[in-house]
Write an enzyme that holds these catalytic residues in place. Structure first.
Site, PDB file in Angstrom:
ATOM      1  N   THR A  16       0.824  -1.216   0.000  1.00  0.00           N
ATOM      2  CA  THR A  16       0.000   0.000   0.000  1.00  0.00           C
ATOM      3  C   THR A  16       0.851   1.256   0.000  1.00  0.00           C
ATOM      4  O   THR A  16       0.472   2.272  -0.588  1.00  0.00           O
ATOM      5  CB  THR A  16      -0.943  -0.001   1.217  1.00  0.00           C
ATOM      6  OG1 THR A  16      -1.812  -1.124   1.137  1.00  0.00           O
ATOM      7  CG2 THR A  16      -1.776   1.265   1.281  1.00  0.00           C
ATOM      8  N   SER A  62       1.024  -7.249  -0.905  1.00  0.00           N
ATOM      9  CA  SER A  62       1.610  -8.228   0.018  1.00  0.00           C
ATOM     10  C   SER A  62       0.698  -9.405   0.315  1.00  0.00           C
ATOM     11  O   SER A  62       1.154 -10.419   0.841  1.00  0.00           O
ATOM     12  CB  SER A  62       2.060  -7.556   1.322  1.00  0.00           C
ATOM     13  OG  SER A  62       0.982  -7.308   2.189  1.00  0.00           O
ATOM     14  N   THR A  95       1.064  -4.063   4.407  1.00  0.00           N
ATOM     15  CA  THR A  95       0.682  -4.346   5.794  1.00  0.00           C
ATOM     16  C   THR A  95       0.085  -5.731   5.989  1.00  0.00           C
ATOM     17  O   THR A  95       0.165  -6.299   7.078  1.00  0.00           O
ATOM     18  CB  THR A  95      -0.336  -3.311   6.312  1.00  0.00           C
ATOM     19  OG1 THR A  95      -1.516  -3.365   5.498  1.00  0.00           O
ATOM     20  CG2 THR A  95       0.238  -1.902   6.292  1.00  0.00           C
ATOM     21  N   ASP A  96      -0.517  -6.303   4.940  1.00  0.00           N
ATOM     22  CA  ASP A  96      -1.287  -7.534   5.127  1.00  0.00           C
ATOM     23  C   ASP A  96      -0.437  -8.703   5.602  1.00  0.00           C
ATOM     24  O   ASP A  96      -0.898  -9.531   6.399  1.00  0.00           O
ATOM     25  CB  ASP A  96      -2.019  -7.914   3.834  1.00  0.00           C
ATOM     26  CG  ASP A  96      -3.245  -7.056   3.590  1.00  0.00           C
ATOM     27  OD1 ASP A  96      -3.643  -6.314   4.504  1.00  0.00           O
ATOM     28  OD2 ASP A  96      -3.803  -7.123   2.481  1.00  0.00           O
TER      29      ASP A  96
END
Length: 321
Positions: A16, A62, A95-96
């Site tokens: 992101t 990710s 972030t995932d």
């Protein structure tokens, strides 16, 4: 080593932080991994003039992180950490799955130098993007004299790789370190420590010579993650054991309820899997706490790891033999 010789390396993997949306007001309908790492750095004035080396390892969302990118990233981090003039490595990541990648690098390398992961919850095109501040904070951590090991920096907090977890879908402060709490925070470019940075005790979850077999692997051992819940059954486990056309199941991590309790029907099926040579480890689906070891546990506990990280740890254990 003179200050003039010091270098910092920044590796980009997408996410992101490198995302773009059609409208500045859109913080969720973006495409991740669109902006190159050089452009990210150019948007952060505090990084100007610093001796930074930039590399684009990948440009992905990710959620799609996998072995090939992990191998490329681990290889390049290891190379740079061996260079005497490199003080730290920074990695931009989505972030995932950042908690998984950070834990993986921690497990494989256990670096004394800082390896600082950072990210963003809003795309680079947002009206108020959080990526530039997170990247600036990550650099502050990378330059901090007391820093070491693998950490994740987001929303002004510094989290240890072993503890960090994404706990919110949308907020900028989406990460938490559970009972341990963050290692430190970043305030106006300065790091304020809350607890000891580098753990001195040995980590029993790290096998000897972990990196070499990982870099040579064509695939990770197959380890599946299942969750215990009310009205659970064993059909999923039995299906995994006989599923045609798939590589052999080698491990299962079960996220139990509470302190590692597992529905009896699921327990029975997991014992069947064990009898067929499948390794089973037990974690908890609870957001905080750990499975407290006791004689009544039905399976080997995961050493306090979350179920997500326990799956990776077991796969690496199987890979290392």
């Amino acid at each position: 080593m003179s200050l003039e010789a010091d270098r910092w390396v920044l590796l980009g993997t997408g996410g992101t932080i490198a995302g773009q949306a059609a409208q500045a007001a859109d913080n969720v309908g973006y495409v991740a991994g669109q902006v190159g790492v050089a452009e990210l750095v150019a948007a952060v004035p505090t990084l100007g003039g610093l001796p930074l080396e930039l590399e684009q390892i990948a440009q992905i969302d990710s959620k799609d992180m996998g072995l090939a990118v992990w191998q490329a990233l681990a290889r390049r981090i290891a190379v740079h950490l061996e260079r005497p003039q490199v003080r730290a490595v920074i990695v931009t990541h989505g972030t995932d799955t950042i908690e998984e990648t950070a834990f993986l690098i921690h497990r494989l390398l256990r670096p004394a130098k800082p390896v600082v992961f950072t990210c963003a919850m809003r795309p680079s095109t947002a009206l108020v993007p959080d990526g530039p501040q997170n990247l600036s904070d990550a650099m502050a951590v990378a330059r901090h004299a007391g820093a070491g090991g693998v950490v994740v920096v987001c929303a002004g907090q510094v989290h240890a790789a072993r503890d960090v977890a994404k706990v919110h879908t949308y907020r900028l402060d989406a990460f938490d370190s559970g009972d341990a709490g963050p290692l430190a925070c970043v305030e106006e470019g300065r790091v304020r420590e809350f607890r000891p940075w580098v753990r001195q005790e040995s980590d029993p979850l790290r096998g000897a010579n972990a990196l070499a077999p990982f870099l040579l692997a064509s695939e990770l051992p197959r380890v599946e993650l299942v969750t215990s819940h009310a009205d659970a059954g064993g059909d999923l486990i039995r299906s995994l054991l006989v599923m045609p056309g798939e590589r052999a199941l080698q491990g299962i991590v079960v996220a139990g309820t509470g302190n590692g309790t597992v529905h009896q029907a699921l327990t029975d099926a997991l014992h069947e899997a064990q009898a067929r040579g499948v390794r089973v480890r037990l974690s908890s689906r609870c957001a905080r706490g750990r499975v407290v070891p006791h004689p009544g546990l039905p399976f080997e506990d995961a050493g306090g790891l979350s179920a997500i990280k326990a799956r990776l740890a077991l796969a690496l254990d199987l890979l290392e033999g």
